[in-house]
Design an enzyme around this catalytic site. Structure first.
Site, PDB file in Angstrom:
ATOM      1  N   ASP A  16       0.790  -1.237   0.000  1.00 18.18           N
ATOM      2  CA  ASP A  16       0.000   0.000   0.000  1.00 18.18           C
ATOM      3  C   ASP A  16       0.823   1.288   0.000  1.00 18.18           C
ATOM      4  OD1 ASP A  16      -1.926  -1.949   0.229  1.00 18.18           O
ATOM      5  OD2 ASP A  16      -2.554  -1.409   2.237  1.00 18.18           O
ATOM      6  N   LYS A  82      -7.388  -3.615  -3.205  1.00 23.51           N
ATOM      7  CA  LYS A  82      -8.110  -4.353  -2.172  1.00 23.51           C
ATOM      8  C   LYS A  82      -8.863  -3.406  -1.256  1.00 23.51           C
ATOM      9  CE  LYS A  82      -3.985  -4.428   0.814  1.00 23.51           C
ATOM     10  NZ  LYS A  82      -4.471  -3.601   1.928  1.00 23.51           N
ATOM     11  N   CYS A 116      -2.159  -2.936   7.997  1.00 20.61           N
ATOM     12  CA  CYS A 116      -2.030  -3.810   6.830  1.00 20.61           C
ATOM     13  C   CYS A 116      -0.773  -4.678   6.887  1.00 20.61           C
ATOM     14  CB  CYS A 116      -2.053  -2.972   5.556  1.00 20.61           C
ATOM     15  SG  CYS A 116      -3.619  -2.092   5.309  1.00 20.61           S
TER      16      CYS A 116
END
Length: 203
Positions: A16, A82, A116
Site C-alpha cells: 500500500d 483491495k 495492513c
C-alpha cells in the site's frame, strides 16, 4: 570447487505505498527509499515482487518512483487493489501459489505497520510461511504504533530485521555471482540506509 549457492528468498511484498499517504505517514520518503533498494535487489537476485493498493480509487496509485510494472521497471507477479487490510487477498494468493506449493520466505515493506503490514504478516504466518518484516521499510501515521506492531509480530513468529541484514542473509556467501552487484547496491544506498535506520529504527 563448485560455486556457492545463495539462500532462496521467495518474494517481496510491497504493502500500500500510495500517493495519498505521502503527507500522512511518518518518514514516508525513508520507507520509499528502502523499498527502492529492495526492488533493485529483487532484480539482481531474481526475487518475485507482489504489491497491493488500498482502495486505489480513493487513495491513489502506487507511488510512481517505485516504477512497478512500468516499461523499464520491476514487473510484479500481482499488483492488486483491495479493501481488506491484509495483502493476502485472492488475486495475490493465486499469483503466490502459482510460484509453487512449498512454504516460502516472504519479505514485507510498506504501511501501515500496525494495520495492513501486521494483518498480512499474520496471514502469511498462519499459512506456514517464514516472514521477514524490514524495520527500515515500514511505518505508520503515528510513529508510536511502529514499535508496538513490530514487537507483536516478533512475538507471533516473524523475523524483524533490516534491509541490509536481510540482503546479506539472503546471499549467505561472498562467493556467489550476485555478491558484487548487491554489495554495490548497499554502497549506493549507504547514506539513505543510515537515514532510514535513524528515522524508523530508533524507537
Amino acid at each position: 570447487m563448485a560455486a556457492p549457492a545463495r539462500r532462496l528468498a521467495d518474494q517481496v511484498s510491497i504493502c500500500d505505498l500510495q500517493e495519498k499517504f505521502r503527507n500522512a505517514i511518518y518518514e514516508y520518503p525513508k520507507v520509499i527509499a528502502t523499498t527502492q533498494k529492495m526492488l533493485k535487489a529483487s532484480q539482481i537476485l531474481d526475487i518475485p515482487v507482489f504489491a497491493t493498493t488500498q482502495l486505489r480509487g480513493k487513495l491513489g496509485e502506487t507511488c510512481s518512483e517505485l516504477g512497478l510494472d512500468a516499461q523499464d521497471g520491476v514487473k510484479t507477479q500481482a499488483h492488486a487493489d483491495k479493501s481488506a487490510f491484509s495483502m493476502w487477498v485472492p488475486e495475490v494468493q493465486k499469483a503466490f501459489n502459482a510460484l509453487g506449493s512449498e512454504k516460502r520466505e516472504c519479505i514485507i515493506v510498506g504501511i501501515e505497520s500496525h494495520i495492513c503490514v501486521t494483518q498480512t504478516t499474520l496471514d502469511l504466518l498462519r499459512e506456514g510461511h517464514k516472514v521477514y518484516v524490514l524495520a527500515d521499510g515500514v511505518s505508520s501515521c503515528n510513529p508510536q504504533e511502529v514499535p508496538i506492531a513490530l514487537n507483536r509480530l516478533r512475538t507471533e513468529g516473524a523475523v524483524v530485521t533490516t534491509s541490509e541484514s536481510f540482503l546479506y542473509e539472503c546471499m549467505g556467501d561472498a562467493g556467489i555471482g550476485e555478491f558484487k552487484q548487491i554489495s554495490g547496491l548497499v554502497r549506493e544506498y549507504n547514506t539513505k540506509t543510515k537515514e532510514s535506520l535513524q528515522a524508523l529504527c530508533k524507537f
